[in-house]
Design a protein around this motif. Structure first.
Motif, PDB file in Angstrom:
ATOM      1  N   ILE A  88      -9.742  -7.785  -1.892  1.00  0.00           N
ATOM      2  CA  ILE A  88     -10.414  -7.730  -0.594  1.00  0.00           C
ATOM      3  C   ILE A  88     -10.799  -6.311  -0.188  1.00  0.00           C
ATOM      4  CG2 ILE A  88      -9.878  -7.982   1.870  1.00  0.00           C
ATOM      5  CD1 ILE A  88      -8.480 -10.665   1.107  1.00  0.00           C
ATOM      6  N   HIS A  89      -9.917  -5.352  -0.404  1.00  0.00           N
ATOM      7  CA  HIS A  89     -10.185  -3.987   0.069  1.00  0.00           C
ATOM      8  C   HIS A  89     -11.219  -3.285  -0.807  1.00  0.00           C
ATOM      9  CE1 HIS A  89      -6.999  -4.727   2.874  1.00  0.00           C
ATOM     10  NE2 HIS A  89      -6.291  -5.195   1.869  1.00  0.00           N
ATOM     11  N   LEU A 143       0.524 -17.232   7.704  1.00  0.00           N
ATOM     12  CA  LEU A 143       1.245 -16.162   7.000  1.00  0.00           C
ATOM     13  C   LEU A 143       0.779 -16.055   5.547  1.00  0.00           C
ATOM     14  CD1 LEU A 143       3.643 -14.062   7.030  1.00  0.00           C
ATOM     15  CD2 LEU A 143       5.063 -15.919   6.174  1.00  0.00           C
ATOM     16  N   THR A 144       0.675 -17.193   4.878  1.00  0.00           N
ATOM     17  CA  THR A 144       0.283 -17.198   3.465  1.00  0.00           C
ATOM     18  C   THR A 144      -1.133 -16.669   3.286  1.00  0.00           C
ATOM     19  OG1 THR A 144       1.697 -19.122   3.152  1.00  0.00           O
ATOM     20  CG2 THR A 144       0.135 -18.630   1.403  1.00  0.00           C
ATOM     21  N   GLU A 145      -2.041 -17.078   4.178  1.00  0.00           N
ATOM     22  CA  GLU A 145      -3.420 -16.586   4.078  1.00  0.00           C
ATOM     23  C   GLU A 145      -3.497 -15.094   4.394  1.00  0.00           C
ATOM     24  OE1 GLU A 145      -6.188 -18.271   2.785  1.00  0.00           O
ATOM     25  OE2 GLU A 145      -4.379 -19.319   2.177  1.00  0.00           O
ATOM     26  N   SER A 166      -9.288  -4.443   6.830  1.00  0.00           N
ATOM     27  CA  SER A 166      -9.317  -3.447   5.762  1.00  0.00           C
ATOM     28  C   SER A 166      -9.588  -2.057   6.319  1.00  0.00           C
ATOM     29  CB  SER A 166     -10.371  -3.823   4.712  1.00  0.00           C
ATOM     30  OG  SER A 166     -10.282  -2.968   3.591  1.00  0.00           O
ATOM     31  N   HIS A 185       0.165 -15.714  -2.246  1.00  0.00           N
ATOM     32  CA  HIS A 185       0.359 -14.262  -2.284  1.00  0.00           C
ATOM     33  C   HIS A 185       1.707 -13.821  -1.715  1.00  0.00           C
ATOM     34  CE1 HIS A 185      -3.828 -14.379  -3.361  1.00  0.00           C
ATOM     35  NE2 HIS A 185      -3.862 -13.084  -3.518  1.00  0.00           N
ATOM     36  N   THR A 186       2.394 -14.702  -1.025  1.00  0.00           N
ATOM     37  CA  THR A 186       3.736 -14.334  -0.554  1.00  0.00           C
ATOM     38  C   THR A 186       4.753 -14.430  -1.694  1.00  0.00           C
ATOM     39  OG1 THR A 186       4.276 -16.598   0.125  1.00  0.00           O
ATOM     40  CG2 THR A 186       3.223 -15.178   1.778  1.00  0.00           C
ATOM     41  N   ARG A 225     -15.748 -15.968   2.675  1.00  0.00           N
ATOM     42  CA  ARG A 225     -14.882 -15.353   3.697  1.00  0.00           C
ATOM     43  C   ARG A 225     -15.131 -13.843   3.770  1.00  0.00           C
ATOM     44  NH1 ARG A 225     -10.806 -18.284   5.774  1.00  0.00           N
ATOM     45  NH2 ARG A 225     -10.877 -20.431   5.060  1.00  0.00           N
ATOM     46  N   LEU A 250      -6.488  -0.605   7.828  1.00  0.00           N
ATOM     47  CA  LEU A 250      -5.541  -0.130   6.806  1.00  0.00           C
ATOM     48  C   LEU A 250      -6.017   1.164   6.154  1.00  0.00           C
ATOM     49  CD1 LEU A 250      -4.555  -3.595   5.341  1.00  0.00           C
ATOM     50  CD2 LEU A 250      -2.970  -1.932   6.341  1.00  0.00           C
ATOM     51  N   LEU A 259      -4.285   3.770   0.290  1.00  0.00           N
ATOM     52  CA  LEU A 259      -5.516   2.982   0.306  1.00  0.00           C
ATOM     53  C   LEU A 259      -6.757   3.832   0.533  1.00  0.00           C
ATOM     54  CD1 LEU A 259      -6.817   0.160   0.211  1.00  0.00           C
ATOM     55  CD2 LEU A 259      -6.360  -0.039   2.668  1.00  0.00           C
ATOM     56  N   PHE A 295       0.845  -1.179   0.000  1.00  0.00           N
ATOM     57  CA  PHE A 295       0.000   0.000   0.000  1.00  0.00           C
ATOM     58  C   PHE A 295       0.887   1.238   0.000  1.00  0.00           C
ATOM     59  CE2 PHE A 295      -2.288  -3.326   2.302  1.00  0.00           C
ATOM     60  CZ  PHE A 295      -3.409  -3.436   1.502  1.00  0.00           C
ATOM     61  N   VAL A 342      -6.805 -10.436  -4.266  1.00  0.00           N
ATOM     62  CA  VAL A 342      -6.365 -10.011  -5.590  1.00  0.00           C
ATOM     63  C   VAL A 342      -5.469 -11.085  -6.213  1.00  0.00           C
ATOM     64  CG1 VAL A 342      -4.332  -8.801  -4.670  1.00  0.00           C
ATOM     65  CG2 VAL A 342      -5.324  -8.061  -6.850  1.00  0.00           C
ATOM     66  N   CYS A 367      -7.030 -15.098   7.074  1.00  0.00           N
ATOM     67  CA  CYS A 367      -7.906 -14.308   6.200  1.00  0.00           C
ATOM     68  C   CYS A 367      -9.346 -14.786   6.321  1.00  0.00           C
ATOM     69  CB  CYS A 367      -7.404 -14.418   4.750  1.00  0.00           C
ATOM     70  SG  CYS A 367      -8.370 -13.497   3.560  1.00  0.00           S
ATOM     71  N   ILE A 422       4.311  -8.923   3.296  1.00  0.00           N
ATOM     72  CA  ILE A 422       4.074  -9.331   4.676  1.00  0.00           C
ATOM     73  C   ILE A 422       5.358  -9.916   5.242  1.00  0.00           C
ATOM     74  CG2 ILE A 422       3.273 -11.679   4.097  1.00  0.00           C
ATOM     75  CD1 ILE A 422       0.955 -11.072   6.191  1.00  0.00           C
ATOM     76  N   ALA A 436      -1.359 -12.947   3.748  1.00  0.00           N
ATOM     77  CA  ALA A 436      -0.820 -12.209   2.605  1.00  0.00           C
ATOM     78  C   ALA A 436      -1.908 -11.815   1.615  1.00  0.00           C
ATOM     79  CB  ALA A 436       0.263 -13.031   1.903  1.00  0.00           C
ATOM     80  N   ARG A 437      -3.058 -12.483   1.661  1.00  0.00           N
ATOM     81  CA  ARG A 437      -4.181 -12.081   0.797  1.00  0.00           C
ATOM     82  C   ARG A 437      -4.679 -10.691   1.183  1.00  0.00           C
ATOM     83  NH1 ARG A 437      -6.495 -15.889  -2.294  1.00  0.00           N
ATOM     84  NH2 ARG A 437      -5.347 -17.839  -2.214  1.00  0.00           N
ATOM     85  N   ILE A 438      -4.749 -10.446   2.487  1.00  0.00           N
ATOM     86  CA  ILE A 438      -5.176  -9.120   2.953  1.00  0.00           C
ATOM     87  C   ILE A 438      -4.054  -8.100   2.718  1.00  0.00           C
ATOM     88  CG2 ILE A 438      -5.760  -7.776   5.023  1.00  0.00           C
ATOM     89  CD1 ILE A 438      -7.159 -10.310   6.103  1.00  0.00           C
ATOM     90  N   ALA A 439      -2.808  -8.531   2.910  1.00  0.00           N
ATOM     91  CA  ALA A 439      -1.650  -7.640   2.791  1.00  0.00           C
ATOM     92  C   ALA A 439      -1.234  -7.402   1.341  1.00  0.00           C
ATOM     93  CB  ALA A 439      -0.480  -8.223   3.577  1.00  0.00           C
ATOM     94  N   ARG A 440      -1.890  -8.029   0.424  1.00  0.00           N
ATOM     95  CA  ARG A 440      -1.549  -7.928  -1.004  1.00  0.00           C
ATOM     96  C   ARG A 440      -0.094  -8.320  -1.255  1.00  0.00           C
ATOM     97  NH1 ARG A 440      -4.812  -5.029  -4.425  1.00  0.00           N
ATOM     98  NH2 ARG A 440      -3.013  -4.187  -5.508  1.00  0.00           N
ATOM     99  N   GLY A 441       0.354  -9.321  -0.505  1.00  0.00           N
ATOM    100  CA  GLY A 441       1.651  -9.912  -0.771  1.00  0.00           C
ATOM    101  C   GLY A 441       2.789  -9.442   0.112  1.00  0.00           C
TER     102      GLY A 441
END
Lengths: 237, 237
Positions: free
Chosen positions: B60-61, A106-108, A64, B92-93, B111, A67, B217, A18, B54, A52, A117, A110-115
Protein backbone atom coordinates in the motif's frame (compact mmCIF):
# COMPACT_ATOMS: atom_id res chain seq x y z
CA UNK A 1 -9.64 15.47 6.27
CA UNK A 2 -7.28 14.23 8.89
CA UNK A 3 -7.61 15.47 12.42
CA UNK A 4 -5.80 14.84 15.65
CA UNK A 5 -6.26 15.08 19.38
CA UNK A 6 -3.05 15.61 21.29
CA UNK A 7 -2.97 13.82 24.62
CA UNK A 8 -0.67 14.23 27.58
CA UNK A 9 1.22 11.04 28.22
CA UNK A 10 4.40 9.17 28.84
CA UNK A 11 6.44 6.53 27.05
CA UNK A 12 5.06 3.26 25.79
CA UNK A 13 6.71 0.28 24.25
CA UNK A 14 5.81 0.59 20.61
CA UNK A 15 6.15 -2.37 18.31
CA UNK A 16 5.91 -1.29 14.71
CA UNK A 17 6.33 -2.88 11.33
CA UNK A 18 7.85 0.45 10.33
CA UNK A 19 11.38 1.19 11.50
CA UNK A 20 10.54 4.71 12.50
CA UNK A 21 13.74 5.71 14.23
CA UNK A 22 16.38 4.65 11.74
CA UNK A 23 18.99 7.06 10.32
CA UNK A 24 17.44 10.09 8.72
CA UNK A 25 14.48 10.41 11.01
CA UNK A 26 14.52 12.98 13.78
CA UNK A 27 15.99 10.60 16.34
CA UNK A 28 16.58 11.55 19.97
CA UNK A 29 20.34 11.34 19.50
CA UNK A 30 20.31 13.53 16.42
CA UNK A 31 18.24 16.13 18.19
CA UNK A 32 20.59 16.00 21.13
CA UNK A 33 23.48 16.65 18.79
CA UNK A 34 21.71 19.68 17.41
CA UNK A 35 20.63 21.11 20.74
CA UNK A 36 23.74 20.16 22.73
CA UNK A 37 21.51 19.02 25.58
CA UNK A 38 20.21 15.76 27.01
CA UNK A 39 18.48 13.50 24.46
CA UNK A 40 14.79 14.28 24.14
CA UNK A 41 12.42 11.33 23.81
CA UNK A 42 10.54 10.96 20.55
CA UNK A 43 6.86 11.85 20.48
CA UNK A 44 4.66 8.80 21.08
CA UNK A 45 1.79 8.85 18.61
CA UNK A 46 -1.19 6.53 18.40
CA UNK A 47 -2.62 6.17 14.90
CA UNK A 48 -6.20 4.92 14.91
CA UNK A 49 -7.34 3.19 11.73
CA UNK A 50 -10.85 2.04 10.80
CA UNK A 51 -10.33 -0.40 7.96
CA UNK A 52 -8.65 -0.19 4.57
CA UNK A 53 -10.10 2.04 1.87
CA UNK A 54 -12.22 5.17 1.62
CA UNK A 55 -16.02 4.65 1.92
CA UNK A 56 -15.81 1.58 4.18
CA UNK A 57 -12.56 2.22 6.03
CA UNK A 58 -9.60 4.53 6.46
CA UNK A 59 -8.65 6.44 3.32
CA UNK A 60 -5.44 4.70 2.29
CA UNK A 61 -3.49 7.71 1.02
CA UNK A 62 -4.30 9.77 4.11
CA UNK A 63 -3.08 6.94 6.34
CA UNK A 64 0.09 6.42 4.32
CA UNK A 65 0.87 10.14 4.26
CA UNK A 66 0.43 10.34 8.03
CA UNK A 67 2.89 7.46 8.50
CA UNK A 68 5.42 8.97 6.09
CA UNK A 69 5.32 12.34 7.84
CA UNK A 70 5.42 10.81 11.33
CA UNK A 71 8.44 8.81 10.19
CA UNK A 72 10.14 11.93 8.90
CA UNK A 73 9.36 13.68 12.17
CA UNK A 74 11.01 10.90 14.17
CA UNK A 75 7.85 9.91 16.05
CA UNK A 76 7.30 6.50 17.61
CA UNK A 77 4.04 5.18 16.23
CA UNK A 78 1.68 2.52 17.52
CA UNK A 79 -1.23 1.64 15.26
CA UNK A 80 -4.68 0.72 16.60
CA UNK A 81 -8.03 -0.32 15.18
CA UNK A 82 -11.28 -1.56 16.72
CA UNK A 83 -11.79 -5.32 16.67
CA UNK A 84 -15.35 -5.12 15.34
CA UNK A 85 -17.17 -6.12 12.15
CA UNK A 86 -17.28 -3.55 9.36
CA UNK A 87 -20.71 -1.95 8.94
CA UNK A 88 -20.50 -2.95 5.27
CA UNK A 89 -17.96 -3.90 2.61
CA UNK A 90 -17.91 -1.52 -0.34
CA UNK A 91 -17.14 -2.76 -3.85
CA UNK A 92 -14.93 0.16 -4.86
CA UNK A 93 -15.38 -0.58 -8.57
CA UNK A 94 -19.11 0.11 -8.16
CA UNK A 95 -19.24 2.37 -5.12
CA UNK A 96 -21.89 0.12 -3.61
CA UNK A 97 -22.00 -2.35 -0.73
CA UNK A 98 -21.14 -5.95 -1.54
CA UNK A 99 -23.93 -7.75 0.26
CA UNK A 100 -22.27 -11.14 0.50
CA UNK A 101 -19.12 -9.98 2.26
CA UNK A 102 -18.21 -9.32 5.87
CA UNK A 103 -14.86 -8.13 7.16
CA UNK A 104 -13.26 -7.17 10.46
CA UNK A 105 -12.03 -3.59 10.95
CA UNK A 106 -8.88 -4.62 12.83
CA UNK A 107 -7.91 -7.26 10.26
CA UNK A 108 -8.45 -4.90 7.33
CA UNK A 109 -6.56 -2.09 9.07
CA UNK A 110 -3.61 -4.49 9.44
CA UNK A 111 -3.12 -4.23 5.66
CA UNK A 112 -2.13 -0.59 6.09
CA UNK A 113 -0.19 -1.35 9.30
CA UNK A 114 1.73 -4.19 7.63
CA UNK A 115 0.60 -6.55 10.35
CA UNK A 116 1.68 -4.75 13.51
CA UNK A 117 -1.53 -3.47 15.03
CA UNK A 118 -3.23 -3.36 18.43
CA UNK A 119 -6.88 -3.66 19.43
CA UNK A 120 -8.24 -0.16 19.98
CA UNK A 121 -9.73 -1.34 23.27
CA UNK A 122 -6.17 -1.42 24.63
CA UNK A 123 -5.44 2.19 23.76
CA UNK A 124 -4.57 4.14 26.91
CA UNK A 125 -4.33 7.86 26.26
CA UNK A 126 -1.87 8.20 29.13
CA UNK A 127 0.68 6.23 27.11
CA UNK A 128 0.66 8.59 24.13
CA UNK A 129 1.54 12.19 23.40
CA UNK A 130 -0.92 12.39 20.55
CA UNK A 131 -3.47 10.38 18.65
CA UNK A 132 -4.24 10.73 14.96
CA UNK A 133 -7.55 9.63 13.47
CA UNK A 134 -7.38 9.56 9.68
CA UNK A 135 -10.50 9.35 7.67
CA UNK A 136 -12.94 7.90 5.37
CA UNK A 137 -16.54 7.32 6.05
CA UNK A 138 -16.94 4.04 7.77
CA UNK A 139 -18.06 1.54 10.21
CA UNK A 140 -15.68 2.21 13.04
CA UNK A 141 -16.26 4.66 15.83
CA UNK A 142 -13.76 7.20 17.15
CA UNK A 143 -13.07 8.81 13.81
CA UNK A 144 -12.06 12.44 13.70
CA UNK A 145 -11.22 12.88 10.06
CA UNK A 146 -12.51 13.60 6.56
CA UNK A 147 -16.08 14.60 7.22
CA UNK A 148 -15.56 13.63 10.87
CA UNK A 149 -14.61 17.10 12.19
CA UNK A 150 -18.37 17.24 12.44
CA UNK A 151 -17.99 14.61 15.16
CA UNK A 152 -15.32 16.72 16.85
CA UNK A 153 -17.77 19.61 16.72
CA UNK A 154 -20.34 17.47 18.54
CA UNK A 155 -17.89 16.20 21.19
CA UNK A 156 -15.89 19.35 21.90
CA UNK A 157 -18.04 22.44 22.44
CA UNK A 158 -16.73 25.38 20.42
CA UNK A 159 -13.83 23.43 18.91
CA UNK A 160 -11.95 25.06 16.04
CA UNK A 161 -11.66 22.93 12.88
CA UNK A 162 -11.25 23.25 9.13
CA UNK A 163 -12.74 21.27 6.29
CA UNK A 164 -11.25 23.70 3.75
CA UNK A 165 -13.38 26.24 1.91
CA UNK A 166 -17.05 27.12 2.51
CA UNK A 167 -18.10 27.39 -1.15
CA UNK A 168 -17.98 24.65 -3.78
CA UNK A 169 -16.06 26.85 -6.24
CA UNK A 170 -16.96 24.90 -9.34
CA UNK A 171 -16.37 21.49 -7.84
CA UNK A 172 -13.00 22.11 -6.20
CA UNK A 173 -14.63 21.82 -2.75
CA UNK A 174 -17.52 19.36 -3.37
CA UNK A 175 -18.28 18.95 0.36
CA UNK A 176 -18.12 22.65 1.22
CA UNK A 177 -21.53 22.49 2.87
CA UNK A 178 -19.94 20.58 5.71
CA UNK A 179 -18.65 23.87 7.12
CA UNK A 180 -22.22 25.00 7.77
CA UNK A 181 -23.00 21.75 9.60
CA UNK A 182 -19.96 22.36 11.79
CA UNK A 183 -21.06 25.90 12.60
CA UNK A 184 -24.59 24.68 13.37
CA UNK A 185 -23.09 22.51 16.09
CA UNK A 186 -21.53 25.53 17.76
CA UNK A 187 -18.01 24.88 16.52
CA UNK A 188 -15.83 27.41 14.74
CA UNK A 189 -14.88 26.75 11.12
CA UNK A 190 -11.69 28.20 9.66
CA UNK A 191 -11.18 28.49 5.90
CA UNK A 192 -7.91 26.83 4.93
CA UNK A 193 -6.18 25.73 1.74
CA UNK A 194 -5.59 22.01 1.14
CA UNK A 195 -1.90 22.23 2.01
CA UNK A 196 -2.59 24.00 5.32
CA UNK A 197 -3.62 22.78 8.76
CA UNK A 198 -5.57 24.57 11.48
CA UNK A 199 -4.55 24.30 15.12
CA UNK A 200 -7.03 24.64 18.00
CA UNK A 201 -4.51 25.40 20.72
CA UNK A 202 -7.05 25.16 23.55
CA UNK A 203 -8.45 21.78 22.59
CA UNK A 204 -5.21 20.59 21.00
CA UNK A 205 -6.98 19.57 17.82
CA UNK A 206 -5.30 19.88 14.42
CA UNK A 207 -7.26 19.54 11.18
CA UNK A 208 -6.49 19.70 7.46
CA UNK A 209 -8.90 19.46 4.50
CA UNK A 210 -7.26 16.49 2.71
CA UNK A 211 -9.76 14.81 0.36
CA UNK A 212 -12.44 17.39 1.13
CA UNK A 213 -10.67 19.20 -1.71
CA UNK A 214 -10.73 17.83 -5.25
CA UNK A 215 -7.09 18.37 -6.13
CA UNK A 216 -3.87 16.60 -7.01
CA UNK A 217 -2.77 13.95 -4.53
CA UNK A 218 0.52 15.63 -3.66
CA UNK A 219 -1.32 18.66 -2.28
CA UNK A 220 -3.26 16.37 0.04
CA UNK A 221 -0.01 14.65 1.02
CA UNK A 222 1.53 18.04 1.83
CA UNK A 223 -1.50 19.15 3.86
CA UNK A 224 -1.26 16.04 5.95
CA UNK A 225 2.43 16.85 6.39
CA UNK A 226 1.45 20.25 7.77
CA UNK A 227 -1.01 18.57 10.13
CA UNK A 228 1.53 16.05 11.39
CA UNK A 229 4.12 18.79 11.95
CA UNK A 230 1.64 20.82 14.03
CA UNK A 231 0.70 17.74 16.02
CA UNK A 232 4.34 17.01 16.82
CA UNK A 233 4.82 20.65 17.83
CA UNK A 234 1.85 20.35 20.20
CA UNK A 235 3.47 17.39 21.92
CA UNK A 236 6.46 19.57 22.78
CA UNK A 237 8.84 16.76 21.80
CA UNK B 1 11.04 -2.46 -4.51
CA UNK B 2 9.22 -0.57 -7.18
CA UNK B 3 10.33 -0.98 -10.76
CA UNK B 4 9.22 0.40 -14.05
CA UNK B 5 9.34 -0.29 -17.75
CA UNK B 6 9.11 2.80 -19.89
CA UNK B 7 7.14 2.30 -23.05
CA UNK B 8 6.96 4.41 -26.18
CA UNK B 9 3.45 5.69 -26.69
CA UNK B 10 0.99 8.43 -27.36
CA UNK B 11 -1.89 10.09 -25.53
CA UNK B 12 -4.76 8.27 -23.94
CA UNK B 13 -7.91 9.48 -22.31
CA UNK B 14 -7.20 8.94 -18.63
CA UNK B 15 -10.02 8.90 -16.15
CA UNK B 16 -8.69 9.14 -12.64
CA UNK B 17 -10.11 9.56 -9.18
CA UNK B 18 -7.06 11.71 -8.52
CA UNK B 19 -7.03 15.20 -9.97
CA UNK B 20 -3.47 14.92 -11.19
CA UNK B 21 -3.13 18.11 -13.17
CA UNK B 22 -4.45 20.73 -10.76
CA UNK B 23 -2.43 23.79 -9.71
CA UNK B 24 0.93 22.91 -8.23
CA UNK B 25 1.63 19.88 -10.39
CA UNK B 26 3.98 20.16 -13.33
CA UNK B 27 1.24 21.01 -15.81
CA UNK B 28 1.86 21.51 -19.53
CA UNK B 29 1.04 25.21 -19.33
CA UNK B 30 3.42 25.79 -16.43
CA UNK B 31 6.22 24.04 -18.25
CA UNK B 32 5.47 26.06 -21.35
CA UNK B 33 5.82 29.22 -19.30
CA UNK B 34 9.19 28.07 -18.05
CA UNK B 35 10.55 26.96 -21.40
CA UNK B 36 8.94 29.71 -23.52
CA UNK B 37 7.95 27.08 -26.08
CA UNK B 38 4.81 25.22 -27.11
CA UNK B 39 3.07 23.34 -24.28
CA UNK B 40 4.48 19.85 -23.77
CA UNK B 41 2.00 17.07 -23.05
CA UNK B 42 2.14 15.41 -19.65
CA UNK B 43 3.69 11.96 -19.40
CA UNK B 44 1.04 9.23 -19.63
CA UNK B 45 1.77 6.62 -17.01
CA UNK B 46 0.04 3.29 -16.42
CA UNK B 47 0.16 2.10 -12.81
CA UNK B 48 -0.44 -1.64 -12.52
CA UNK B 49 -1.74 -2.83 -9.16
CA UNK B 50 -2.18 -6.39 -7.93
CA UNK B 51 -4.49 -6.11 -4.95
CA UNK B 52 -4.37 -4.17 -1.70
CA UNK B 53 -1.76 -5.01 0.91
CA UNK B 54 1.72 -6.52 1.07
CA UNK B 55 1.86 -10.37 1.03
CA UNK B 56 -1.32 -10.84 -1.01
CA UNK B 57 -1.40 -7.70 -3.10
CA UNK B 58 0.32 -4.42 -3.88
CA UNK B 59 2.22 -2.92 -0.95
CA UNK B 60 0.00 0.00 0.00
CA UNK B 61 2.69 2.54 0.92
CA UNK B 62 4.66 1.88 -2.27
CA UNK B 63 1.52 2.42 -4.34
CA UNK B 64 0.56 5.58 -2.48
CA UNK B 65 4.10 7.00 -2.76
CA UNK B 66 4.13 6.32 -6.50
CA UNK B 67 0.83 8.18 -6.90
CA UNK B 68 2.01 11.12 -4.77
CA UNK B 69 5.22 11.48 -6.77
CA UNK B 70 3.49 11.05 -10.14
CA UNK B 71 1.04 13.74 -9.05
CA UNK B 72 3.88 16.07 -8.08
CA UNK B 73 5.54 15.35 -11.44
CA UNK B 74 2.39 16.34 -13.33
CA UNK B 75 1.87 12.92 -14.92
CA UNK B 76 -1.47 11.68 -16.19
CA UNK B 77 -2.10 8.36 -14.50
CA UNK B 78 -4.38 5.49 -15.43
CA UNK B 79 -4.57 2.64 -12.94
CA UNK B 80 -4.92 -1.00 -14.00
CA UNK B 81 -5.27 -4.37 -12.29
CA UNK B 82 -5.99 -7.88 -13.54
CA UNK B 83 -9.61 -9.04 -13.19
CA UNK B 84 -8.68 -12.41 -11.66
CA UNK B 85 -9.14 -14.12 -8.28
CA UNK B 86 -6.43 -13.58 -5.70
CA UNK B 87 -4.20 -16.61 -5.19
CA UNK B 88 -4.97 -16.32 -1.47
CA UNK B 89 -6.22 -13.80 1.08
CA UNK B 90 -3.70 -13.13 3.84
CA UNK B 91 -4.84 -12.31 7.37
CA UNK B 92 -2.30 -9.57 8.04
CA UNK B 93 -2.70 -9.86 11.81
CA UNK B 94 -1.39 -13.43 11.58
CA UNK B 95 0.67 -13.41 8.40
CA UNK B 96 -1.17 -16.51 7.22
CA UNK B 97 -3.76 -17.26 4.56
CA UNK B 98 -7.38 -16.98 5.56
CA UNK B 99 -8.78 -20.17 4.08
CA UNK B 100 -12.42 -19.16 3.99
CA UNK B 101 -11.97 -15.98 1.95
CA UNK B 102 -11.71 -15.24 -1.73
CA UNK B 103 -11.22 -11.85 -3.31
CA UNK B 104 -10.77 -10.35 -6.77
CA UNK B 105 -7.50 -8.56 -7.59
CA UNK B 106 -9.20 -5.77 -9.58
CA UNK B 107 -11.80 -5.11 -6.92
CA UNK B 108 -9.21 -5.00 -4.13
CA UNK B 109 -6.89 -2.78 -6.18
CA UNK B 110 -9.79 -0.34 -6.56
CA UNK B 111 -9.39 0.45 -2.85
CA UNK B 112 -6.03 2.05 -3.61
CA UNK B 113 -7.31 3.57 -6.85
CA UNK B 114 -10.36 5.09 -5.10
CA UNK B 115 -12.64 3.36 -7.56
CA UNK B 116 -11.26 4.50 -10.91
CA UNK B 117 -9.51 1.47 -12.31
CA UNK B 118 -9.32 -0.44 -15.62
CA UNK B 119 -9.01 -4.14 -16.35
CA UNK B 120 -5.35 -4.90 -17.08
CA UNK B 121 -6.47 -6.83 -20.17
CA UNK B 122 -7.28 -3.45 -21.72
CA UNK B 123 -3.80 -2.03 -21.19
CA UNK B 124 -2.24 -1.07 -24.53
CA UNK B 125 1.41 -0.13 -24.17
CA UNK B 126 1.12 2.14 -27.20
CA UNK B 127 -1.14 4.43 -25.19
CA UNK B 128 1.37 5.05 -22.41
CA UNK B 129 4.79 6.59 -22.01
CA UNK B 130 5.61 4.41 -19.02
CA UNK B 131 4.18 1.71 -16.81
CA UNK B 132 4.91 1.30 -13.11
CA UNK B 133 4.51 -2.02 -11.36
CA UNK B 134 4.67 -1.60 -7.58
CA UNK B 135 5.17 -4.58 -5.42
CA UNK B 136 4.31 -7.08 -2.90
CA UNK B 137 4.22 -10.79 -3.37
CA UNK B 138 0.95 -11.75 -4.82
CA UNK B 139 -1.44 -13.43 -7.05
CA UNK B 140 -1.26 -11.18 -10.05
CA UNK B 141 1.10 -11.55 -12.93
CA UNK B 142 3.13 -8.82 -14.58
CA UNK B 143 4.76 -7.62 -11.37
CA UNK B 144 8.14 -5.97 -11.54
CA UNK B 145 8.61 -4.83 -7.99
CA UNK B 146 9.77 -5.72 -4.47
CA UNK B 147 11.36 -9.09 -5.01
CA UNK B 148 10.10 -8.96 -8.61
CA UNK B 149 13.29 -7.56 -10.21
CA UNK B 150 14.08 -11.25 -10.21
CA UNK B 151 11.27 -11.55 -12.76
CA UNK B 152 12.77 -8.68 -14.77
CA UNK B 153 16.05 -10.59 -14.68
CA UNK B 154 14.31 -13.59 -16.17
CA UNK B 155 12.45 -11.63 -18.84
CA UNK B 156 15.14 -9.15 -19.93
CA UNK B 157 18.52 -10.75 -20.57
CA UNK B 158 21.29 -8.79 -18.86
CA UNK B 159 18.93 -6.19 -17.39
CA UNK B 160 20.37 -3.84 -14.76
CA UNK B 161 18.42 -3.70 -11.49
CA UNK B 162 18.87 -2.95 -7.80
CA UNK B 163 17.38 -4.54 -4.74
CA UNK B 164 19.64 -2.46 -2.49
CA UNK B 165 22.66 -3.96 -0.71
CA UNK B 166 24.13 -7.44 -1.13
CA UNK B 167 24.82 -8.15 2.55
CA UNK B 168 22.27 -8.31 5.38
CA UNK B 169 24.24 -5.86 7.54
CA UNK B 170 22.66 -6.83 10.83
CA UNK B 171 19.12 -6.99 9.55
CA UNK B 172 19.02 -3.70 7.65
CA UNK B 173 18.83 -5.63 4.34
CA UNK B 174 16.98 -8.83 5.31
CA UNK B 175 16.48 -9.94 1.69
CA UNK B 176 20.03 -9.19 0.54
CA UNK B 177 20.39 -12.71 -0.87
CA UNK B 178 18.04 -11.68 -3.66
CA UNK B 179 20.96 -9.95 -5.39
CA UNK B 180 22.68 -13.31 -5.88
CA UNK B 181 19.52 -14.78 -7.41
CA UNK B 182 19.42 -11.84 -9.83
CA UNK B 183 23.06 -12.37 -10.82
CA UNK B 184 22.47 -16.09 -11.27
CA UNK B 185 19.89 -15.21 -13.92
CA UNK B 186 22.48 -13.28 -15.90
CA UNK B 187 21.27 -9.84 -14.87
CA UNK B 188 23.47 -7.11 -13.39
CA UNK B 189 22.87 -6.04 -9.81
CA UNK B 190 23.81 -2.54 -8.68
CA UNK B 191 24.22 -1.71 -4.99
CA UNK B 192 22.05 1.26 -4.11
CA UNK B 193 20.84 3.01 -0.96
CA UNK B 194 17.12 2.98 -0.13
CA UNK B 195 16.61 6.58 -1.24
CA UNK B 196 18.27 5.95 -4.61
CA UNK B 197 17.05 4.47 -7.90
CA UNK B 198 18.99 2.68 -10.60
CA UNK B 199 18.32 3.37 -14.28
CA UNK B 200 18.92 0.78 -17.00
CA UNK B 201 19.05 3.18 -19.94
CA UNK B 202 19.10 0.43 -22.57
CA UNK B 203 16.11 -1.49 -21.28
CA UNK B 204 14.43 1.61 -19.81
CA UNK B 205 13.95 -0.07 -16.46
CA UNK B 206 14.15 1.89 -13.20
CA UNK B 207 14.37 0.14 -9.83
CA UNK B 208 14.64 1.22 -6.19
CA UNK B 209 15.02 -0.97 -3.08
CA UNK B 210 11.91 0.27 -1.17
CA UNK B 211 10.85 -2.32 1.44
CA UNK B 212 13.82 -4.56 0.66
CA UNK B 213 15.46 -2.28 3.24
CA UNK B 214 14.34 -2.32 6.87
CA UNK B 215 14.26 1.41 7.45
CA UNK B 216 12.00 4.33 8.25
CA UNK B 217 9.05 4.76 5.92
CA UNK B 218 10.04 8.22 4.73
CA UNK B 219 13.27 6.84 3.25
CA UNK B 220 11.22 4.35 1.23
CA UNK B 221 8.89 7.18 0.18
CA UNK B 222 11.89 9.22 -0.97
CA UNK B 223 13.41 6.28 -2.88
CA UNK B 224 10.16 5.83 -4.75
CA UNK B 225 10.27 9.55 -5.48
CA UNK B 226 13.70 9.08 -7.05
CA UNK B 227 12.36 6.17 -9.10
CA UNK B 228 9.34 8.14 -10.34
CA UNK B 229 11.54 11.11 -11.25
CA UNK B 230 13.84 8.87 -13.32
CA UNK B 231 10.84 7.28 -15.01
CA UNK B 232 9.43 10.65 -15.99
CA UNK B 233 12.86 11.69 -17.30
CA UNK B 234 12.95 8.54 -19.44
CA UNK B 235 9.64 9.48 -21.03
CA UNK B 236 11.19 12.72 -22.24
CA UNK B 237 8.09 14.65 -21.22
Amino acid sequence: MAAVRALVGSRFAAASAFASLSPGGRTPSQRAAIHLSAPQPAAKVALVLSGCGVYDGTEIHEASAILVHLSRGGAEVQIFAPDVPQMHVIDHTKGQPSESESRNVLTESARIARGTITDLAKLNAANHDAAIFPGGFGAAKNLLCCIAPVLAAKVLRGVEVTVGHEQEEGGKWPYAGTAEAIKALGAKHFVKEVAEAHVDQKNKVVTTPAFMCHTALHHIHDGIGAMVQKVLELTGK
